[in-house]
Motif scaffolding. Structure first.
Motif, PDB file in Angstrom:
ATOM      1  N   TYR A 100      32.190  27.232  42.568  1.00 24.99           N
ATOM      2  CA  TYR A 100      31.224  28.142  42.095  1.00 24.99           C
ATOM      3  C   TYR A 100      29.786  27.594  41.532  1.00 24.99           C
ATOM      4  O   TYR A 100      29.990  26.127  41.187  1.00 24.99           O
TER       5      TYR A 100
ATOM      6  N   SER B  30      32.415  35.011  45.246  1.00 23.82           N
ATOM      7  CA  SER B  30      33.316  33.927  44.443  1.00 23.82           C
ATOM      8  C   SER B  30      33.150  33.565  43.013  1.00 23.82           C
ATOM      9  O   SER B  30      34.031  32.866  42.520  1.00 23.82           O
ATOM     10  N   SER B  31      32.289  34.066  42.416  1.00 24.02           N
ATOM     11  CA  SER B  31      31.875  33.930  40.990  1.00 24.02           C
ATOM     12  C   SER B  31      30.879  35.079  40.516  1.00 24.02           C
ATOM     13  O   SER B  31      30.283  35.481  41.587  1.00 24.02           O
ATOM     14  N   THR B  48      30.773  32.904  32.775  1.00 27.07           N
ATOM     15  CA  THR B  48      30.916  33.022  34.553  1.00 27.07           C
ATOM     16  C   THR B  48      32.509  33.319  34.560  1.00 27.07           C
ATOM     17  O   THR B  48      33.132  32.674  33.949  1.00 27.07           O
ATOM     18  N   VAL B  50      35.347  33.697  37.509  1.00 29.02           N
ATOM     19  CA  VAL B  50      35.725  33.235  38.752  1.00 29.02           C
ATOM     20  C   VAL B  50      37.058  33.667  39.369  1.00 29.02           C
ATOM     21  O   VAL B  50      37.030  34.076  40.650  1.00 29.02           O
ATOM     22  N   ARG B  69      37.792  40.947  42.871  1.00 35.28           N
ATOM     23  CA  ARG B  69      36.474  40.181  42.733  1.00 35.28           C
ATOM     24  C   ARG B  69      35.002  40.748  43.248  1.00 35.28           C
ATOM     25  O   ARG B  69      34.372  40.205  43.983  1.00 35.28           O
TER      26      ARG B  69
END
Lengths: 114, 109
Positions: A100, B30-31, B48, B50, B69
């Protein structure tokens, strides 16, 4: 540690004048760099991003352009400013963690076009 | 196309109250990042997330990433005037970051 600088902090320009905003990053190499514009109290509009020297991707067609003459330098320009170009301009770079990315912002430039 | 929708857009509460801000999308990320921005300054990264279902705590702030997500929430316990600001979520499916519309929070002493 990494730091990101933008200048000038504020700018007042007449309609039709040129523009040059500069952004530099310290403490990292080959960063992805971004220019955003933000209307008052709202979200960010991506203008340009760059993955390397001379590589510019434009997200929004307008009278602005961007250049990346050096690895850690990103410049936002215009030949003739419009009233609608007023806003808060933010430069950002990303840290790549492979799975990420995280994005870090500069202090911004407040542009007023009169 | 606005990939990330935040709600509410504006929130004004009394000091000591709890609040939750939501960030929703139909896309998988993805994040996802949360930022706080004060007037005249650049956004500052708070956290963040994840992994789907992940929960992170930063003092009185709790962040959660949805199992799929596609969404996230920010919960603030016992809000303080210093929490006042614009809260932004951002998702990054690749090199580009997509930002939410923002939630402007005012905590009244």
């Amino acid at each position: 540690s990494q730091t990101i600088h933008q200048w000038p902090a504020t700018l007042v320009q007449p309609v039709g004048s040129p523009l040059s905003l500069e952004c530099t990053v310290e403490g990292t190499s080959n960063p992805n760099l971004y220019w955003y514009r933000q209307a008052a109290g709202r979200g960010l509009q991506l203008l340009f991003y760059s993955v390397g020297i001379g590589q510019i991707s434009s997200e929004v067609p307008q009278n602005l352009s961007a250049s990346r003459p050096q690895d850690r330098q990103f410049i936002l320009s215009s030949k003739k400013l419009l009233l609608s170009d007023s806003g808060f301009y933010l430069c950002a770079w990303t840290r790549d963690y492979q799975l990420y990315n995280e994005q870090f912002f500069g202090p911004g430039t407040r542009l007023t076009v009169l | 196309t606005q990939l990330l929708e935040q709600s509410p857009q504006f929130l004004s509460i009394q000091e000591g109250e709890n609040l939750t801000v939501y960030c929703n999308s139909s896309s998988v990320f993805s994040s996802l990042q949360w930022y706080r921005q004060e007037p005249g300054e650049g956004p500052v990264l708070l956290v963040t997330v994840v992994t789907g279902g992940e929960v992170k705590k930063l003092k009185r702030l709790t962040f959660q990433f949805g199992d799929a997500r596609k969404d996230s929430s920010l919960h603030i316990t016992a809000a303080q005037p210093g929490d006042t600001g614009l809260y932004l979520c951002a998702g990054a499916p690749g090199n580009q970051f997509y930002f939410g519309t923002g939630t402007s929070l005012t905590v009244i002493p």
